[in-house]
Structures are given as C-alpha cells and as structure tokens.
Design a protein around this motif. Structure first.
Motif, short mmCIF file in Angstrom:
data_model
loop_
_atom_site.label_atom_id
_atom_site.label_comp_id
_atom_site.label_asym_id
_atom_site.label_seq_id
_atom_site.Cartn_x
_atom_site.Cartn_y
_atom_site.Cartn_z
N ARG A 84 12.31 22.52 48.97
CA ARG A 84 11.89 23.79 49.57
C ARG A 84 10.72 23.58 50.55
O ARG A 84 10.71 24.16 51.64
CB ARG A 84 11.51 24.79 48.49
CG ARG A 84 12.71 25.37 47.73
CD ARG A 84 12.35 26.63 46.99
NE ARG A 84 13.48 27.25 46.31
CZ ARG A 84 14.40 28.00 46.90
NH1 ARG A 84 14.32 28.23 48.21
NH2 ARG A 84 15.40 28.54 46.20
N ALA A 85 9.74 22.77 50.17
CA ALA A 85 8.60 22.52 51.06
C ALA A 85 9.06 21.82 52.34
O ALA A 85 8.60 22.16 53.44
CB ALA A 85 7.55 21.69 50.34
N ARG A 86 9.95 20.87 52.22
CA ARG A 86 10.43 20.12 53.38
C ARG A 86 11.21 21.01 54.34
O ARG A 86 11.06 20.89 55.56
CB ARG A 86 11.31 18.96 52.90
CG ARG A 86 12.04 18.21 54.01
CD ARG A 86 12.69 16.94 53.50
NE ARG A 86 13.51 17.15 52.31
CZ ARG A 86 14.75 17.65 52.33
NH1 ARG A 86 15.31 18.00 53.47
NH2 ARG A 86 15.44 17.80 51.20
N VAL A 87 12.02 21.91 53.81
CA VAL A 87 12.89 22.72 54.66
C VAL A 87 12.23 24.04 55.05
O VAL A 87 12.33 24.47 56.21
CB VAL A 87 14.23 23.01 53.93
CG1 VAL A 87 15.11 23.92 54.78
CG2 VAL A 87 14.96 21.69 53.63
N GLN A 88 11.57 24.71 54.11
CA GLN A 88 11.06 26.06 54.35
C GLN A 88 9.60 26.12 54.76
O GLN A 88 9.13 27.15 55.24
CB GLN A 88 11.26 26.92 53.10
CG GLN A 88 12.74 27.13 52.75
CD GLN A 88 12.92 27.90 51.46
OE1 GLN A 88 12.79 27.34 50.37
NE2 GLN A 88 13.22 29.19 51.58
N GLY A 89 8.86 25.03 54.56
CA GLY A 89 7.44 25.03 54.88
C GLY A 89 6.60 25.33 53.66
O GLY A 89 6.95 26.20 52.86
N SER A 90 5.48 24.64 53.52
CA SER A 90 4.69 24.73 52.29
C SER A 90 4.07 26.10 52.06
O SER A 90 3.62 26.41 50.96
CB SER A 90 3.57 23.67 52.30
OG SER A 90 2.73 23.85 53.42
N ASP A 91 4.03 26.95 53.12
CA ASP A 91 3.44 28.28 52.95
C ASP A 91 4.47 29.33 52.57
O ASP A 91 4.12 30.50 52.38
CB ASP A 91 2.74 28.70 54.25
CG ASP A 91 3.72 28.88 55.41
OD1 ASP A 91 4.73 28.15 55.45
OD2 ASP A 91 3.47 29.73 56.29
N HIS A 92 5.75 28.96 52.45
CA HIS A 92 6.79 29.93 52.12
C HIS A 92 6.66 30.37 50.67
O HIS A 92 6.36 29.58 49.79
CB HIS A 92 8.17 29.32 52.35
CG HIS A 92 9.28 30.31 52.39
ND1 HIS A 92 9.83 30.87 51.25
CD2 HIS A 92 9.96 30.87 53.44
CE1 HIS A 92 10.78 31.72 51.59
NE2 HIS A 92 10.89 31.74 52.91
N TRP A 93 6.96 31.65 50.41
CA TRP A 93 6.76 32.18 49.05
C TRP A 93 7.68 31.52 48.04
O TRP A 93 7.31 31.37 46.87
CB TRP A 93 6.93 33.70 49.04
CG TRP A 93 8.28 34.24 49.36
CD1 TRP A 93 8.73 34.64 50.59
CD2 TRP A 93 9.35 34.48 48.45
NE1 TRP A 93 10.02 35.10 50.50
CE2 TRP A 93 10.43 35.02 49.20
CE3 TRP A 93 9.52 34.32 47.08
CZ2 TRP A 93 11.64 35.37 48.62
CZ3 TRP A 93 10.73 34.68 46.49
CH2 TRP A 93 11.77 35.19 47.25
N GLU A 94 8.88 31.09 48.45
CA GLU A 94 9.76 30.41 47.50
C GLU A 94 9.24 29.02 47.14
O GLU A 94 9.52 28.52 46.05
CB GLU A 94 11.18 30.33 48.06
CG GLU A 94 11.88 31.68 48.06
CD GLU A 94 13.32 31.62 48.50
OE1 GLU A 94 14.20 32.03 47.72
OE2 GLU A 94 13.58 31.15 49.63
N VAL A 95 8.49 28.41 48.04
CA VAL A 95 7.83 27.14 47.72
C VAL A 95 6.72 27.37 46.71
O VAL A 95 6.54 26.59 45.76
CB VAL A 95 7.26 26.48 49.00
CG1 VAL A 95 6.53 25.18 48.66
CG2 VAL A 95 8.38 26.20 50.00
N LYS A 96 5.98 28.47 46.87
CA LYS A 96 4.93 28.81 45.91
C LYS A 96 5.53 29.04 44.52
O LYS A 96 4.95 28.62 43.50
CB LYS A 96 4.15 30.05 46.37
CG LYS A 96 3.34 29.80 47.64
CD LYS A 96 2.63 31.06 48.10
CE LYS A 96 1.88 30.83 49.39
NZ LYS A 96 1.20 32.05 49.88
N ASP A 97 6.68 29.70 44.47
CA ASP A 97 7.36 29.91 43.18
C ASP A 97 7.78 28.58 42.57
O ASP A 97 7.64 28.36 41.36
CB ASP A 97 8.60 30.79 43.37
CG ASP A 97 8.26 32.26 43.52
OD1 ASP A 97 7.07 32.62 43.34
OD2 ASP A 97 9.16 33.05 43.81
N ALA A 98 8.31 27.68 43.41
CA ALA A 98 8.74 26.37 42.91
C ALA A 98 7.55 25.56 42.40
O ALA A 98 7.64 24.90 41.35
CB ALA A 98 9.46 25.61 44.02
#
Length: 244
Positions: free
Chosen positions: A60-74
């Motif tokens: 998720r961080a690689r594709v969506q960016g580390s600031d994306h909310w789904e990355v925060k959930d992960a």
C-alpha cells in the motif's frame, strides 16, 4: 529545492486519496492477504499474521503513498499485532473477550436494548483502556460507540464529551485526512445539531464536507450525505434565527 518523494511514497502521491487505488496484481494480492490476516487474528496465530500485515503495509505504501489513509490503517494493523504478540497468553485471552463483549453490545444496540448495551460498552471501554491504553484506535472507537449509545437514549449532553474525546484521539492517531476522523467529526456535529447548537454544528459539518470531498470525491455517497447534513443545519439555523 523540493525534496524528491521517498521511494515508498509511490508515483500516486500527488493524486487525491480517492484516485490512489490498488489495481491488478497488487489489488489481488492485498485482498488475499487481508482475508488471511482476518482468519489469523487470534491469540494463537497473531505471530503468523504479522508478516502478512507487514506485506500489505509495504504494498500500500509503495503504490498509494505513505500518507494515504489505507496505508495508515495497514500500519495500525501491524502495530496492533506487535502489541498483541507482546502480551502474555492470559492477556491475549482477555483481548479475545473484548471482541465478544463488543459483539454483545452491538447486538443489544440493534435490538434497542440501550441500557444493557451501555453497561457492556462502559465495561468494554474500561477494559480497552487498561489493556491497550488511552492513545489507541480501539479506545477511540469505543468512546464513539458509547457516545452513540447515549445519544440513542436522548442523553445528548452526556454524549458530547465522549464524541469530543473520540475525535481528538482519532485526529492524533490518524490525522485529519482519514474516513474515521471524518466520521467522528460528523458524529460530534450531529450531536451538537440535536442539542440545537446549530452554529457549532455548522462549523463541523463544513469541515467534514471539505474532508469528504478530498477523501472520497464529489460523487461519493458519503459526500452527498455531508452536503445534506450541512443543508439541514443551514435550514434549522435559519429557523432558530427567525424565532429569536
């Protein structure tokens, strides 16, 4: 000179969150991993779930960016698993009991047995705070559930500080740009609306609408709800002003 984006921020970082979706093999892999993590989310298999959760967070961080909310959930899932693994077997068993208590409360709430649900939620909140601490996502969500329970009983004033607490915790834990934060903002705004505090409710509904547009886009159902909530608040605020 502007710093180059970190490698894990991915090529999509400049896009709004609702346009940063997983696709293709990444989407398929994450769906498989998240399903398996859910199956393994128990005292005897927390350690087995951890590397899978870490892989989800990396994709998720690689594709969506580390600031994306789904990355925060992960990332939160990874951190919670690490916390749960560090607990003693007895404490892990107690954590499973919290899930059962939460399910009981939600079932009672659905049946409109609000006072019984309230007792379960108050117990759940106390146990969650003791086990996971005040600065925890589960604690914040439980504050919100108890607030909604009190609100359903017409205890608007008693519910308000619980809504405020949930929102403050979620802002601190997840930041403003997260659906859970937007939902908590909506919960507090709705509570203020029910108390007739239309000016205060309007400010929060306006903030929530701006968040929803950034998070979900103009065409999402949650954004439409945010517009409707704000429109109702304008209407009631106008009625209140006319009656003064």
């Amino acid at each position: 000179e502007e710093a180059a984006p970190k490698k894990e921020d991915g090529p999509a970082r400049g896009l709004p969150p609702y346009q940063r979706l997983l696709t293709g093999d990444d989407a398929k892999r994450v769906e498989e991993l998240e399903k398996r993590i859910q199956e393994l989310y128990g005292p005897e298999t927390f350690a087995e779930a951890l590397p899978l959760a870490e892989e989800v967070a990396e994709i998720r961080a690689r594709v969506q960016g580390s600031d994306h909310w789904e990355v925060k959930d992960a990332d939160w899932t990874v951190n919670q698993l690490k916390t749960l693994i560090a607990l003693s077997p007895e404490e892990q068993s107690q954590w499973s009991t919290l899930l059962e208590l939460d399910e009981e409360a939600q079932e009672l709430q659905k049946k409109q047995h609000y006072s019984q649900a309230q007792a379960r939620l108050e117990d759940l909140l106390a146990r969650t705070r003791k086990m996971l601490g005040e600065e925890d996502l589960d604690t914040a969500v439980t504050y919100q559930k108890l607030a909604r329970n009190l609100e359903a009983q017409g205890e608007y004033l008693k519910a308000q500080p619980l809504f405020e607490k949930a929102l403050a915790l979620l802002r601190n834990l997840l930041g403003e740009m997260h659906p859970k934060t937007a939902d908590a903002c909506s919960g507090l705004a709705g509570n203020l609306f029910l108390q007739g505090k239309y000016a205060d409710a309007r400010l929060l509904f306006e903030k929530m609408l701006a968040l929803q547009v950034k998070l979900q886009g103009e065409d999402h159902a949650d954004t439409a709800d945010a517009y409707n909530n704000l429109a109702w608040t304008f209407r009631e605020q106008g009625k209140s002003a006319e009656s003064e």
